[in-house]
Design an enzyme around this catalytic site. Structure first.
Site, PDB file in Angstrom:
ATOM      1  N   HIS A   1      -3.969   0.369   7.922  1.00 51.41           N
ATOM      2  CA  HIS A   1      -3.783  -1.017   8.344  1.00 51.41           C
ATOM      3  C   HIS A   1      -5.053  -1.401   9.104  1.00 51.41           C
ATOM      4  O   HIS A   1      -5.642  -0.557   9.785  1.00 51.41           O
ATOM      5  CB  HIS A   1      -2.640  -1.183   9.338  1.00 51.41           C
TER       6      HIS A   1
ATOM      7  N   ASP B   1      -5.054  -0.178  12.600  1.00 52.49           N
ATOM      8  CA  ASP B   1      -5.164   1.278  12.834  1.00 52.49           C
ATOM      9  C   ASP B   1      -6.615   1.645  13.082  1.00 52.49           C
ATOM     10  O   ASP B   1      -6.914   2.516  13.884  1.00 52.49           O
ATOM     11  CB  ASP B   1      -4.757   2.116  11.614  1.00 52.49           C
TER      12      ASP B   1
HETATM   13  C1  XLS Z   1       6.805   1.248   7.649  1.00 51.25           C
HETATM   14  C2  XLS Z   1       6.021   1.191   6.412  1.00 51.25           C
HETATM   15  C3  XLS Z   1       4.529   1.013   6.609  1.00 51.25           C
HETATM   16  C4  XLS Z   1       3.878   0.642   5.320  1.00 51.25           C
HETATM   17  C5  XLS Z   1       2.532   0.030   5.480  1.00 51.25           C
HETATM   18  O1  XLS Z   1       7.983   1.624   7.681  1.00 51.25           O
HETATM   19  O2  XLS Z   1       6.314   2.319   5.648  1.00 51.25           O
HETATM   20  O3  XLS Z   1       3.976   2.168   7.158  1.00 51.25           O
HETATM   21  O4  XLS Z   1       3.774   1.718   4.442  1.00 51.25           O
HETATM   22  O5  XLS Z   1       2.563  -1.109   6.255  1.00 51.25           O
END
Ligand code: XLS
Ligand code: NI
Ligand code: NI
Length: 450
Positions: free
Chosen positions: A112, A115
């Site tokens: 993301h 991140d």
């Molecule tokens: C959260 C989601 C997230 C997605 C990406 O539960 O799995 O991590 O994979 O935003």
């Protein structure tokens, strides 16, 4: 001087001095940090294991997850991280993550925007931070050959998104989210990302009492269309995905399961542009099996990628545990092998959207976790390849529906008959006799491959 010595030590032994590059040692190895089954270049059904599996690591779980839970603070030890939300600290994490990818032999990663780079004092500075870290990631990719499986924007953590991003009741929040996706998409493009994911963590509601659902869905569709249009403008040709999840922390997410996503995409004319990224733990939270979600996506020609993890039988959250269940991995890989007319993954892969338990706080636990997940999927792949090659399951299922291959069945499938004709037909035959579905026999057969 101390700083110099510290850097020298890192160059000598790296950020994970207790771990060397993971090697394939075969099933008899008793080295816990070796692969017993994942042998990247070994051919299975004519293709290398690494190209079948296309493993990805999640930047958020590896680098940013402190391993807290609702009852306690994080426990993860990250000696390289000064704990600040600064650009410098963000830049320090990049080589740490790439050392992790290198040593674990994971070829892809996902992130993301937030991140990898922090919010700045102004919105413009926030974007500039992402651009700076993107350069750093690009350099690290070039130096290592690692690739970006997909990028995404974090439209759920900041308080401005508390009431949604694309489905917020505020047009200004929508605009901020659009601005954020523009930059995340451009970063993904600059890094040669194979895909871009939308997971609507706040796109849903806490209560219908204050919600105009129709308007929110319309806004979400506009948002996705804008992203698709922008991708075209900048020349991004990667695959867009939407990732289903039913709830949590919202009471309902609009992208609740594969069927709901497909209905939404069809209704708003988006099915040509987005496929699904299916996550095991989300399937379970939706009250489905992973196999069900994969089959629903596949049937619509929309299975794109997988977030590999698992939930816990005893806990009702998205616990994002590492996949270890070989039975499940085999069933997942059976479906992957059949994707895209038997090609398997094209743009997608197996992204470990998984975190260590709070008790596993040491840096090397990251390796134990991923090595286990990779070996479980390697075994799943080999089992699935044998099942496909052997053909007994496919033959059984084909034979089960054989009455639709000719005669009245073929007329039903091709739309060449109607209720009157079927009424006459039914009046002229003996009452139908069914063959056994043989579920138990097939379950026994599946166990024979394990
Ligand atoms: C959260 C989601 C997230 C997605 C990406 O539960 O799995 O991590 O994979 O935003
Ligand atoms: Ni996910
Ligand atoms: Ni998840």
């Amino acid at each position: 001087m101390v700083q110099c010595a510290k850097q020298f030590l890192h160059i000598m032994s790296g950020y994970f001095p207790n771990v060397s590059k993971i090697e394939f040692e075969g099933p008899d190895s008793d080295n816990p940090l070796a692969f017993r089954h994942y042998n990247p270049d070994e051919l299975v059904a004519g293709k290398s294991m690494k190209n079948h599996l296309r493993f990805g690591a999640a930047y958020w779980h590896c680098m940013r997850n402190p391993l807290g839970d609702p009852f306690g603070v994080g426990t993860a030890l990250m000696p390289w991280d000064d704990g600040s939300e600064s650009l410098d600290n963000a830049l320090v994490r990049v080589p740490v993550f790439f050392e992790f990818l290198e040593k674990s032999r994971i070829d892809y990663y996902c992130f993301h925007d937030r991140d990898v780079s922090p919010e700045g004092a102004t919105w413009a500075e926030t974007h500039a931070n992402l651009e700076r870290v993107t350069q750093e990631l690009k350099g690290a990719q070039e130096g290592s050959g690692k690739k970006l499986l997909w990028g995404t924007a974090c439209l759920f953590a900041h308080p401005r998104y508390a009431q949604g991003a694309a489905t917020a009741p505020s047009a200004d929040v929508f605009a901020y989210a659009a601005s954020q996706v523009k930059h995340a998409l451009e970063a993904t493009h600059a890094l040669g990302g194979a895909g871009y994911v939308f997971w609507g963590g706040r796109e849903g509601y806490a209560s219908l009492i204050n919600t105009d659902m129709k308007r929110e869905l319309d806004h979400l569709a506009q948002f996705l269309h804008m992203a698709v249009d922008h991708a075209r403008k900048i020349g991004f040709t990667g695959q867009f995905y939407i990732e289903p999840k039913p709830r949590e922390p919202s009471t309902h997410q609009y992208d609740s399961d594969a069927a709901a996503c497909l209905n939404f995409l069809r209704e708003y004319d988006l099915l040509d542009h987005l496929k699904l990224n299916i996550e095991t733990n989300h399937a379970e939270l939706a009250g489905h099996t992973m196999e069900h979600e994969l089959d629903v996506a596949s049937a619509a020609g929309a299975l794109g990628s997988i977030d590999a993890n698992r939930g816990d039988q005893l806990i009702g959250w998205d616990t994002d545990q590492f996949p270890t269940n070989i039975y499940l991995c085999a069933n997942i890989m059976l479906r992957v092998l059949k994707m895209n007319g038997g090609q398997g993954f094209t743009t997608g892969g197996l992204n470990f959207d998984a975190k260590r338990r709070r008790e596993s706080h040491l840096p090397e636990d990251l390796f134990h976790a991923h090595v286990g997940g990779m070996d479980a999927f390697a075994r799943g792949l080999k089992i699935a390849a044998r099942i496909v090659e052997d053909g007994r399951f496919d033959e059984f299922v084909k034979a089960r529906y054989a009455s639709f291959d000719s005669g009245v069945g073929a007329e039903i499938e091709s739309g060449a008959t109607d209720l009157n004709a079927l009424n006459s037909y039914a009046l002229g035959i003996e009452p139908p006799v069914l063959d056994s579905g043989r579920q138990e026999m097939l379950e026994n057969l599946l166990n024979d491959y394990l």
